[in-house]
Design an enzyme around this catalytic site. Structure first.
Site, PDB file in Angstrom:
ATOM      1  CB  VAL A 162      70.715  98.354 134.614  1.00 30.40           C
ATOM      2  CG1 VAL A 162      71.864  97.371 134.831  1.00 30.40           C
ATOM      3  CG2 VAL A 162      70.017  98.648 135.932  1.00 30.40           C
TER       4      VAL A 162
ATOM      5  NE  ARG B 185      60.633  95.796 125.083  1.00 24.80           N
ATOM      6  CZ  ARG B 185      60.050  95.476 126.243  1.00 24.80           C
ATOM      7  NH1 ARG B 185      59.400  96.404 126.925  1.00 24.80           N
ATOM      8  NH2 ARG B 185      60.142  94.241 126.714  1.00 24.80           N
TER       9      ARG B 185
ATOM     10  CE  LYS C 242      65.860  93.659 144.843  1.00 31.23           C
ATOM     11  NZ  LYS C 242      66.002  95.042 145.344  1.00 31.23           N
TER      12      LYS C 242
END
Length: 386
Positions: free
Chosen positions: A11, A35, A190
């Site tokens: 994303v 990272r 969700k």
């Protein structure tokens, strides 16, 4: 508007690419928290979030790391530093919705999260809009593309669950550890977040009983086809006189139901309101481009001074109660229910006898399935829609 990306996975990289593709909006990614070394963003990369937090030129933080921590700590710190936040993190939001909404309002900044449920589907923003003028009576639907791909493939190809899951992993639709998807935990987060938006109170996600599809077999699916039914993993919340019932479980739909026609990685999510009636939102619920599109839409809205999420409010909390909802079930288990609770015996399958039950509280069936699974049985249950 200058932004910083927290995370540069599917994303994050998709959001960066879309921002570069649409420079006319004047939104740029100035820093990226990573990272590991990524050559394509090395010039703007940092591993120190404090560098982003202390940079006054960065107006908006885009959190696309996933997981509860350190995402929650970073988002909270950004809001306290009076930076806008866009996030796609349904788990983190479902656990901390009330606090983060409050922090955004107190600090005069925007918190937007279109991509947290439904990927590129404009679900949450429209749910918030309708909730300000109408009473949401129920909501839910297919909220997970991975499980929908698996169930569709099993129905169309006749393969067993393990084989179909492996194919979903090979195609990149399922993670190496698919637990959150196949056990319904992704849908539970969700559903809780959608309930927060619909009812303007924070739902206790841990109180939503959840059954996944891990134990479905090809024989179950073949039997559903004989009955003219299609199985889909559903999250549902509904308002009753006694409170809100919410649950996640496989459900069986007739061929003419909209959910039965949603194949592959598609999602369909609906709400029903007292005045407006029912509305449904269909489309790709996950993937790089749909999710990145939702993130960038939120950024554009923030750059223009207002988002649909400015409507979000949280006036307390509630504990969903699945005993307030009831329906019949398909049940396949070696330890069947008492005869008085069985409507129709369906005979033996390779994994055990199956039946259609009489209507019962959702909480009762979920408790029965959890008990039998804990005892080592291979059990599968799916609710029957009316």
């Amino acid at each position: 508007m200058k932004t910083a990306l927290l995370g540069y996975g599917v994303v994050g990289s998709g959001t960066h690419a879309l921002l570069d593709l649409r420079p006319e909006h004047g939104i740029t990614a100035e820093r990226v928290l990573v990272r590991r070394d990524i050559a394509s963003v090395r010039a703007i990369a940092t591993r120190d979030f404090s560098e982003i937090l202390s940079d006054p030129s960065i107006e908006t933080v885009v959190e696309v790391m996933g997981g509860e921590e350190p995402a929650f700590s970073y988002v909270k710190a950004a809001l306290l530093a009076k930076k806008n936040v866009v996030t796609a993190n349904k788990l983190m939001l479902s656990l901390h919705y009330a606090e983060l909404i409050s922090l955004a309002r107190e600090n005069g900044v925007h918190l937007a999260f279109s991509a947290a449920v439904g990927g590129g589907i404009p679900w949450l923003m429209n749910l918030l809009r309708v909730a300000r003028v109408d009473t949401v009576e129920s909501l839910g639907g297919i909220m997970n593309g991975t499980t929908n791909f698996i169930l569709t493939a099993m129905q169309q190809g006749g393969a067993d669950f393990a084989e179909t899951l492996a194919e979903a992993q090979r195609l990149g639709y399922a993670e190496a550890d698919p637990t959150a998807d196949i056990d319904g935990l992704d849908v539970r987060a969700k559903l809780a977040l959608s309930s927060d938006a619909a009812f303007s109170r924070m739902a206790d996600a841990s109180a939503i009983p959840t059954l996944g599809i891990r134990h479905i077999t090809a024989a179950d699916v073949a039997l559903f086809k004989q009955l003219g039914l299609t199985c889909r993993l559903i999250g549902k919340a509904e308002r009753t006189e006694a409170g809100v019932a919410a649950y996640v479980e496989p459900m069986l739909f007739s061929a003419n139901a909209p959910e039965a026609g949603v194949n592959g990685t598609g999602n369909i999510i609906s709400y029903r309101c007292a005045g407006l009636g029912a509305q449904s939102f269909f489309g790709l619920g996950a993937g790089q481009k749909p999710t990145a599109s939702a993130v960038v839409q939120d950024l554009i809205d923030i750059s223009r001074g207002a988002t649909a999420f400015d409507l979000a409010r949280c006036e307390g909390a509630f504990t969903p109660d699945a005993s307030l909802a009831a329906h019949a079930y398909y049940l396949r288990a070696n330890s069947l229910l008492p005869a008085a609770q069985i409507e129709t015996a369906l005979g033996e399958t390779p994994a055990g006898p199956a039946c259609i039950t009489k209507p019962m509280p959702v909480s009762t069936m979920h408790a029965f399935v959890r008990e039998r699974l804990a005892a080592g049985e291979n059990v599968f249950a799916a609710g029957l829609t009316e």
